[in-house]
Design a protein around this motif. Structure first.
Motif, PDB file in Angstrom:
ATOM      1  N   GLN A   1       0.822  -1.199   0.000  1.00 24.34           N
ATOM      2  CA  GLN A   1       0.000   0.000   0.000  1.00 24.34           C
ATOM      3  C   GLN A   1       0.864   1.262   0.000  1.00 24.34           C
ATOM      4  N   ALA A   2       1.954   1.243   0.783  1.00 24.44           N
ATOM      5  CA  ALA A   2       2.860   2.403   0.821  1.00 24.44           C
ATOM      6  C   ALA A   2       3.506   2.629  -0.543  1.00 24.44           C
ATOM      7  N   MET A   3       3.871   1.547  -1.231  1.00 21.05           N
ATOM      8  CA  MET A   3       4.488   1.672  -2.553  1.00 21.05           C
ATOM      9  C   MET A   3       3.570   2.403  -3.512  1.00 21.05           C
ATOM     10  N   LEU A   4       2.277   2.088  -3.445  1.00 27.51           N
ATOM     11  CA  LEU A   4       1.304   2.708  -4.334  1.00 27.51           C
ATOM     12  C   LEU A   4       1.062   4.175  -3.970  1.00 27.51           C
ATOM     13  N   ILE A   5       0.944   4.456  -2.684  1.00 27.78           N
ATOM     14  CA  ILE A   5       0.702   5.832  -2.244  1.00 27.78           C
ATOM     15  C   ILE A   5       1.916   6.713  -2.557  1.00 27.78           C
ATOM     16  N   ASN A   6       3.119   6.175  -2.354  1.00 22.67           N
ATOM     17  CA  ASN A   6       4.327   6.927  -2.700  1.00 22.67           C
ATOM     18  C   ASN A   6       4.373   7.225  -4.198  1.00 22.67           C
ATOM     19  N   TYR A   7       3.955   6.247  -4.986  1.00 24.92           N
ATOM     20  CA  TYR A   7       3.897   6.442  -6.438  1.00 24.92           C
ATOM     21  C   TYR A   7       2.952   7.582  -6.788  1.00 24.92           C
ATOM     22  N   GLU A   8       1.775   7.560  -6.175  1.00 22.51           N
ATOM     23  CA  GLU A   8       0.775   8.605  -6.425  1.00 22.51           C
ATOM     24  C   GLU A   8       1.301   9.980  -6.034  1.00 22.51           C
ATOM     25  N   ASP A   9       1.947  10.050  -4.881  1.00 22.52           N
ATOM     26  CA  ASP A   9       2.505  11.322  -4.421  1.00 22.52           C
ATOM     27  C   ASP A   9       3.571  11.848  -5.379  1.00 22.52           C
ATOM     28  N   THR A  10       4.402  10.946  -5.879  1.00 26.03           N
ATOM     29  CA  THR A  10       5.509  11.358  -6.749  1.00 26.03           C
ATOM     30  C   THR A  10       5.012  11.805  -8.116  1.00 26.03           C
ATOM     31  N   ILE A  11       4.091  11.068  -8.710  1.00 24.06           N
ATOM     32  CA  ILE A  11       3.631  11.422 -10.051  1.00 24.06           C
ATOM     33  C   ILE A  11       2.867  12.748 -10.033  1.00 24.06           C
ATOM     34  N   THR A  12       2.102  12.993  -8.975  1.00 24.82           N
ATOM     35  CA  THR A  12       1.353  14.252  -8.906  1.00 24.82           C
ATOM     36  C   THR A  12       2.277  15.418  -8.568  1.00 24.82           C
ATOM     37  N   LYS A  13       3.279  15.170  -7.744  1.00 18.35           N
ATOM     38  CA  LYS A  13       4.231  16.228  -7.412  1.00 18.35           C
ATOM     39  C   LYS A  13       5.038  16.655  -8.630  1.00 18.35           C
ATOM     40  N   GLU A  14       5.418  15.685  -9.440  1.00 17.02           N
ATOM     41  CA  GLU A  14       6.284  15.970 -10.583  1.00 17.02           C
ATOM     42  C   GLU A  14       5.514  16.404 -11.825  1.00 17.02           C
ATOM     43  N   PHE A  15       4.261  15.920 -11.978  1.00 10.30           N
ATOM     44  CA  PHE A  15       3.544  16.179 -13.233  1.00 10.30           C
ATOM     45  C   PHE A  15       2.124  16.719 -13.047  1.00 10.30           C
ATOM     46  N   SER A  16       1.732  17.044 -11.836  1.00 18.37           N
ATOM     47  CA  SER A  16       0.434  17.651 -11.512  1.00 18.37           C
ATOM     48  C   SER A  16      -0.629  16.593 -11.219  1.00 18.37           C
ATOM     49  N   ASP A  17      -1.733  17.054 -10.640  1.00 22.45           N
ATOM     50  CA  ASP A  17      -2.839  16.172 -10.260  1.00 22.45           C
ATOM     51  C   ASP A  17      -3.546  15.555 -11.470  1.00 22.45           C
ATOM     52  N   ASN A  18      -3.285  16.070 -12.659  1.00 26.59           N
ATOM     53  CA  ASN A  18      -3.906  15.514 -13.866  1.00 26.59           C
ATOM     54  C   ASN A  18      -3.506  14.055 -14.094  1.00 26.59           C
ATOM     55  N   PHE A  19      -2.401  13.644 -13.486  1.00 31.51           N
ATOM     56  CA  PHE A  19      -1.910  12.286 -13.694  1.00 31.51           C
ATOM     57  C   PHE A  19      -2.208  11.380 -12.503  1.00 31.51           C
ATOM     58  N   ALA A  20      -3.037  11.858 -11.587  1.00 31.73           N
ATOM     59  CA  ALA A  20      -3.365  11.074 -10.399  1.00 31.73           C
ATOM     60  C   ALA A  20      -4.150   9.820 -10.769  1.00 31.73           C
ATOM     61  N   ILE A  21      -3.967   8.786  -9.965  1.00 30.35           N
ATOM     62  CA  ILE A  21      -4.759   7.560 -10.121  1.00 30.35           C
ATOM     63  C   ILE A  21      -5.468   7.261  -8.814  1.00 30.35           C
ATOM     64  N   ASN A  22      -5.747   8.328  -8.018  1.00 31.86           N
ATOM     65  CA  ASN A  22      -6.234   8.115  -6.666  1.00 31.86           C
ATOM     66  C   ASN A  22      -7.604   7.461  -6.594  1.00 31.86           C
ATOM     67  N   GLU A  23      -8.369   7.483  -7.678  1.00 28.89           N
ATOM     68  CA  GLU A  23      -9.652   6.793  -7.622  1.00 28.89           C
ATOM     69  C   GLU A  23      -9.479   5.293  -7.524  1.00 28.89           C
ATOM     70  N   ASN A  24      -8.266   4.807  -7.754  1.00 31.21           N
ATOM     71  CA  ASN A  24      -7.991   3.372  -7.698  1.00 31.21           C
ATOM     72  C   ASN A  24      -7.265   2.962  -6.420  1.00 31.21           C
ATOM     73  N   LEU A  25      -6.979   3.921  -5.532  1.00 32.10           N
ATOM     74  CA  LEU A  25      -6.241   3.599  -4.320  1.00 32.10           C
ATOM     75  C   LEU A  25      -7.201   3.072  -3.259  1.00 32.10           C
ATOM     76  N   VAL A  26      -7.547   1.807  -3.375  1.00 30.57           N
ATOM     77  CA  VAL A  26      -8.518   1.208  -2.466  1.00 30.57           C
ATOM     78  C   VAL A  26      -7.863   0.084  -1.686  1.00 30.57           C
ATOM     79  N   PHE A  27      -8.451  -0.247  -0.559  1.00 31.08           N
ATOM     80  CA  PHE A  27      -7.924  -1.336   0.236  1.00 31.08           C
ATOM     81  C   PHE A  27      -8.354  -2.670  -0.366  1.00 31.08           C
TER      82      PHE A  27
END
Length: 229
Positions: free
Chosen positions: A128-154
């Motif tokens: 789970q941490a690997m995925l959240i870190n990925y989400e944080d990095t892609i949005t930090k580097e390329f903006s929220d337009n590249f977020a996949i947070n709708e898929n970050l589910v348990f």
């Protein structure tokens, strides 16, 4: 947001597709060894993301034979693998994000020729941490337009519907291969600094607490509060 280079854009597309496939595989309730597919696809996702970042920053991310010549494979320059890319991006060797990815690099090598589905529950927090870190990095580097947070589910493995399967998995934990991999997991965790081991960026710990419905309309459902530790 500035215009993204064509190659960086293609790398981002590959990265996001791999991450989404990793989540899809991990959350399939009948997948026997979800961690294996998840780790492979998230490794591709992270590698492509870091290469896209290097493209954006005009950093050459290819191995060299010497100061002027590159290493070549099948006529192509050999790009940095995930281990090298992580070192170049997360320059702090004790970064929780870096330690998380390095854990999976080593674990991937351990389980490549083994079938040990029983480790899935043991490494949920790191997954789970690997995925959240990925989400944080892609949005930090390329903006929220590249977020996949709708898929970050348990994962569905936490449902009571899977208790029977989990019981079978516990019985299978006596196998030699499981013990060898579990030994590696424990040794890696013990080797971490306390602040890294306790960081949510290394291991995303979640405890699900059953809550009984308190009125007629909810009495047939099991609800959950999420207690973050």
């Amino acid at each position: 947001m500035s215009r993204i280079k064509v190659k960086a854009g293609k790398l981002l597309e590959k990265s996001r597709d791999s991450a989404l496939l990793a989540v899809e595989i991990y959350n399939k309730p009948r997948t026997a060894f979800r961690s294996s597919g998840y780790v492979v696809l998230m490794s591709i996702a992270w590698t492509s993301l870091l290469h896209a970042i290097f493209e954006k920053r005009n950093i050459s991310y290819f191995y060299k034979k010497n100061k002027v010549r590159y290493q070549m494979i099948d006529g192509e320059r050999r790009a940095w693998d995930l281990a090298e890319s992580v070192k170049k991006y997360f320059t702090d060797p004790n970064s929780p994000e870096r330690k998380n990815i390095e854990f999976f690099i080593r674990l991937r090598n351990k389980i490549e020729h083994r079938f040990v589905p029983e480790i899935d529950k043991d490494i949920f927090g790191e997954c789970q941490a690997m995925l959240i870190n990925y989400e944080d990095t892609i949005t930090k580097e390329f903006s929220d337009n590249f977020a996949i947070n709708e898929n970050l589910v348990f994962a569905l493995q936490f449902s009571k519907l899977l208790h029977t399967r989990q019981t079978d998995i516990v019985k299978a934990k006596q196998g030699k291969e499981y013990k060898e991999v579990k030994k590696f997991i424990n040794q890696y965790r013990r080797g971490l600094k306390k602040e890294v081991a306790e960081s949510m960026n290394y291991n995303f710990r979640v405890y699900l607490i059953p809550k009984v419905g308190n009125h007629r309309n909810s009495s047939d459902f099991t609800l959950f509060n999420i207690d973050f530790k």
